[in-house]
Design a protein around this motif. Sequence first.
Motif, PDB file in Angstrom:
ATOM      1  N   UNK B  42       3.848  -6.067 -18.404  1.00 16.31           N
ATOM      2  CA  UNK B  42       5.205  -6.483 -18.772  1.00 16.31           C
ATOM      3  C   UNK B  42       6.240  -5.500 -18.238  1.00 16.31           C
ATOM      4  N   UNK B  43       5.879  -4.216 -18.198  1.00 20.53           N
ATOM      5  CA  UNK B  43       6.842  -3.216 -17.718  1.00 20.53           C
ATOM      6  C   UNK B  43       7.074  -3.312 -16.220  1.00 20.53           C
ATOM      7  N   UNK B  44       6.246  -4.109 -15.527  1.00 20.47           N
ATOM      8  CA  UNK B  44       6.454  -4.312 -14.094  1.00 20.47           C
ATOM      9  C   UNK B  44       7.462  -5.429 -13.827  1.00 20.47           C
ATOM     10  N   UNK B  45       7.879  -6.126 -14.872  1.00 14.11           N
ATOM     11  CA  UNK B  45       8.795  -7.263 -14.701  1.00 14.11           C
ATOM     12  C   UNK B  45      10.228  -6.807 -14.977  1.00 14.11           C
ATOM     13  N   UNK B  46      11.182  -7.385 -14.251  1.00 14.36           N
ATOM     14  CA  UNK B  46      12.554  -6.882 -14.285  1.00 14.36           C
ATOM     15  C   UNK B  46      13.559  -7.989 -14.586  1.00 14.36           C
ATOM     16  N   UNK B  47      13.595  -8.447 -15.832  1.00 13.38           N
ATOM     17  CA  UNK B  47      14.503  -9.568 -16.128  1.00 13.38           C
ATOM     18  C   UNK B  47      15.977  -9.271 -15.824  1.00 13.38           C
ATOM     19  N   UNK B  48      16.425  -8.020 -16.032  1.00 16.74           N
ATOM     20  CA  UNK B  48      17.833  -7.714 -15.762  1.00 16.74           C
ATOM     21  C   UNK B  48      18.130  -7.840 -14.265  1.00 16.74           C
ATOM     22  N   UNK B  49      17.227  -7.311 -13.461  1.00 17.94           N
ATOM     23  CA  UNK B  49      17.421  -7.376 -12.008  1.00 17.94           C
ATOM     24  C   UNK B  49      17.452  -8.833 -11.545  1.00 17.94           C
ATOM     25  N   UNK B  50      16.499  -9.610 -12.039  1.00 17.88           N
ATOM     26  CA  UNK B  50      16.428 -11.017 -11.610  1.00 17.88           C
ATOM     27  C   UNK B  50      17.671 -11.768 -12.082  1.00 17.88           C
ATOM     28  N   UNK B  51      18.160 -11.440 -13.261  1.00 18.73           N
ATOM     29  CA  UNK B  51      19.344 -12.108 -13.791  1.00 18.73           C
ATOM     30  C   UNK B  51      20.563 -11.825 -12.904  1.00 18.73           C
ATOM     31  N   UNK B  52      20.738 -10.573 -12.541  1.00 19.30           N
ATOM     32  CA  UNK B  52      21.858 -10.204 -11.659  1.00 19.30           C
ATOM     33  C   UNK B  52      21.757 -10.922 -10.319  1.00 19.30           C
ATOM     34  N   UNK B  53      20.563 -10.928  -9.767  1.00 14.68           N
ATOM     35  CA  UNK B  53      20.371 -11.562  -8.456  1.00 14.68           C
ATOM     36  C   UNK B  53      20.605 -13.062  -8.555  1.00 14.68           C
ATOM     37  N   UNK B  54      20.151 -13.666  -9.652  1.00 13.76           N
ATOM     38  CA  UNK B  54      20.348 -15.104  -9.827  1.00 13.76           C
ATOM     39  C   UNK B  54      21.837 -15.446  -9.786  1.00 13.76           C
ATOM     40  N   UNK B  55      22.640 -14.642 -10.485  1.00 13.81           N
ATOM     41  CA  UNK B  55      24.090 -14.880 -10.479  1.00 13.81           C
ATOM     42  C   UNK B  55      24.663 -14.697  -9.073  1.00 13.81           C
ATOM     43  N   UNK B  56      24.191 -13.673  -8.396  1.00 12.80           N
ATOM     44  CA  UNK B  56      24.686 -13.409  -7.035  1.00 12.80           C
ATOM     45  C   UNK B  56      24.401 -14.556  -6.072  1.00 12.80           C
ATOM     46  N   UNK B  57      23.160 -15.035  -6.087  1.00  4.04           N
ATOM     47  CA  UNK B  57      22.820 -16.075  -5.099  1.00  4.04           C
ATOM     48  C   UNK B  57      23.487 -17.399  -5.442  1.00  4.04           C
ATOM     49  N   UNK B  58      23.668 -17.685  -6.742  1.00  4.15           N
ATOM     50  CA  UNK B  58      24.371 -18.925  -7.094  1.00  4.15           C
ATOM     51  C   UNK B  58      25.853 -18.825  -6.715  1.00  4.15           C
ATOM     52  N   UNK B  59      26.409 -17.621  -6.805  1.00  3.61           N
ATOM     53  CA  UNK B  59      27.799 -17.442  -6.362  1.00  3.61           C
ATOM     54  C   UNK B  59      27.892 -17.557  -4.842  1.00  3.61           C
ATOM     55  N   UNK B  60      26.907 -17.017  -4.162  1.00  2.82           N
ATOM     56  CA  UNK B  60      26.943 -16.999  -2.692  1.00  2.82           C
ATOM     57  C   UNK B  60      26.714 -18.385  -2.087  1.00  2.82           C
ATOM     58  N   UNK B  61      25.650 -19.066  -2.566  1.00  5.77           N
ATOM     59  CA  UNK B  61      25.274 -20.341  -1.939  1.00  5.77           C
ATOM     60  C   UNK B  61      25.811 -21.564  -2.676  1.00  5.77           C
ATOM     61  N   UNK B  62      26.234 -21.393  -3.931  1.00 12.59           N
ATOM     62  CA  UNK B  62      26.815 -22.492  -4.693  1.00 12.59           C
ATOM     63  C   UNK B  62      25.900 -23.702  -4.806  1.00 12.59           C
ATOM     64  N   UNK B  63      26.465 -24.893  -4.682  1.00 10.74           N
ATOM     65  CA  UNK B  63      25.740 -26.144  -4.898  1.00 10.74           C
ATOM     66  C   UNK B  63      24.553 -26.307  -3.949  1.00 10.74           C
ATOM     67  N   UNK B  64      24.583 -25.623  -2.809  1.00  7.40           N
ATOM     68  CA  UNK B  64      23.470 -25.730  -1.851  1.00  7.40           C
ATOM     69  C   UNK B  64      22.126 -25.447  -2.520  1.00  7.40           C
ATOM     70  N   UNK B  65      22.105 -24.499  -3.445  1.00  7.50           N
ATOM     71  CA  UNK B  65      20.843 -24.136  -4.101  1.00  7.50           C
ATOM     72  C   UNK B  65      20.391 -25.199  -5.100  1.00  7.50           C
ATOM     73  N   UNK B  66      21.314 -26.087  -5.483  1.00  9.48           N
ATOM     74  CA  UNK B  66      20.963 -27.114  -6.479  1.00  9.48           C
ATOM     75  C   UNK B  66      20.660 -28.459  -5.824  1.00  9.48           C
TER      76      UNK B  66
END
Lengths: 397, 397
Positions: B42-66
């Motif tokens: 469990x300590x190898x998993x990084x929910x905070x990092x993934x959360x930040x990246x998720x916001x970044x890529x959705x901001x960058x690519x927008x509807x394209x990712x959906x």
Amino acid sequence: MKFTEEMFATHMRSITGSAIREIFKLLGRPGMISFAGGNPSTSALEPEVISEISAEVLAKYGATLLQYGATDGFGPFRESAAEFLRTAQVNCTAETLLPVQGGSQAFDLLLKALINPGDVILCESPTFLGAIQAMREYNAKLVAMPTDDQGVIVEAAEELIKRHHPKMMYVIPTFQNPTGITLSLERRKALAALAEKYGVVIAEDDPYRDLRYSGEALPPIQSFDTEGWVVYMSSFSKYVAPGLRLGAAAVNNPTLLRKMVIGKQSADVHSPLLVQAIVDAYLRKGLMPGHLKRICGDYKLQLDAMLDGFKWFPEGTKHTVPEGGLFVWAELPEGADGMRVFNAAVEAGVAFVPGTHFYPDGGHLNTMRLNFSMSDIPTIQTGMERLGGVIAKELAR
Amino acid sequence: MKFTEEMFATHMRSITGSAIREIFKLLGRPGMISFAGGNPSTSALEPEVISEISAEVLAKYGATLLQYGATDGFGPFRESAAEFLRTAQVNCTAETLLPVQGGSQAFDLLLKALINPGDVILCESPTFLGAIQAMREYNAKLVAMPTDDQGVIVEAAEELIKRHHPKMMYVIPTFQNPTGITLSLERRKALAALAEKYGVVIAEDDPYRDLRYSGEALPPIQSFDTEGWVVYMSSFSKYVAPGLRLGAAAVNNPTLLRKMVIGKQSADVHSPLLVQAIVDAYLRKGLMPGHLKRICGDYKLQLDAMLDGFKWFPEGTKHTVPEGGLFVWAELPEGADGMRVFNAAVEAGVAFVPGTHFYPDGGHLNTMRLNFSMSDIPTIQTGMERLGGVIAKELAR
């Protein structure tokens, strides 16, 4: 040694998947108006909402969402998805609901569980070409059921069952792809009865159900099934976002559900937990009804514009008048060559999918599938006018 | 009509997937020490990092990712994943890389593309039980290759190729599941040569490769293949997060890649774009090397604790000394009954997977697979001591 075509599994050798692929390549041309896809409108997608929810669920569940999960699904999503399907009168609980990678995977797992090479599957004709490809990959024998403007003709289907002893029937009951036709209430009841009487699994593929712009919602075939013969396949692709690849199958026969879970174990272990948690939160926040209302409002106007656009088509053209979904189906006057029309249309800057691709046995060259969800109203008008002109010219040859 | 077992496809009838499932149910018991899974810590998993990246890529690519994406993958991820695999000396480009739902789907699509019922697949014995199940679902005939502490014995494999004319060879070359053994450099070269000489596709399943705690990294079998016979399957499950379900296959034979893409089209259309974009950004930010360094540091100490814990096991116990991965393999003195040990161990509050489940033909009741990644060092010590006691008691019966 050289790798030869004979290396492939028999059932994969003839499948090239190329026709539609070639069409989609053409859509990249500048200025091309596309009635060819089946995508939701870009304005129906909500990257900001999904981004917020993604942060929320990762904060709430933490590392749990990044760890391995159960093949039969993320508990909260099974609950909320079952509740969502129950609003559509689907008979299901969290325990009978299997999260899948879109409706496609539900069907793939069902085929994997049931189909031996040569087994007969009854399907509508025309039907969804992705499903045709999937059934071919399992070496199933496809038998077309006669249909009319109310969907599958039940008496004819019963005759085919007696003659072919099919293992499965594949039906898209609501706003069918490609025709936009909806199976009537009486026929839904009758098909459920046929399934029980003859022991035929019905794969009920219902991804457009909540994209209804007029008329009354109908209960699914599955709601009339008491013995678990009907597998209901839904998807969040058309309602929330296809890029998330999340769907849900209601499988009330526990043995069948178990075999589908085993198939999924080998296929991909489970569906991504982050995605399941996002759609779960979307449903629990109560965002779906308002969202569907908004996108249905837009799609209705686009559908109306497309239906109006048939005024530019030559006399003798027939078309469906769907109450929802994403597609209108057109039949040009007999003798029109849809492939020639297609090539000329692409030259003129408008694309569609020639109807022949939706027939398991090909033919029907005078048919076409037209999508309205991806174009705004002026574009639909321009496209229909262009298309009408191209068709008139072709017919005059 | 009642739904009967005979309704299922022949190859699915005998597959119940139950043995391991029952084991994992036991893990929920309070106080249970589990050496049974194969999950990252469990300590190898990084929910905070993934959360930040998720916001970044959705901001960058927008509807394209959906929106719907291409079956052959999200362009930027194909590039970054290919670059990542090239650091492991995998011979690949963005064009030959297929994003998949974990390594499992790569193997499933390969089986779907190639295997007719009855085709022979050579595999290690013991081998990954998920792979055994997947091969059985395609009705393949599994033939075990003799192995030693350097992995597959090449001469023996060549004899089996001549005798059985297999279509495929399934190999886990690095820190094998379940044994932890690594295939030597010379044998990697030799297996690539066998594949080319006899026309056998090698499915090289290499998800643990970068979890190396000592010794030198080795180039994959695939790097010695010049004709596209070796398909390299990697996964981000063990490196970033299994819950995201993302892997990558390098398929240098374009015809084979095309068939796998067609199979994926029907299976799930494409992998979720949001997930592909998240892992892409993770790689492009250069987070992987530091992350791997951190988790390998932790895992090394856990592995050392487990190896040390064999001091509590009875004399005559053999075990592997892996240079990486997640598993240690133990062989109890001949005559020990691993299933009895398993039941007694669970009673004593410690679980593992009996080794018999990893053998295509069963048997080998004196073997066990032990995972160290999910337990901290004191827990590993307690668990090994308990387990040693249980085994001693069983042997004394």
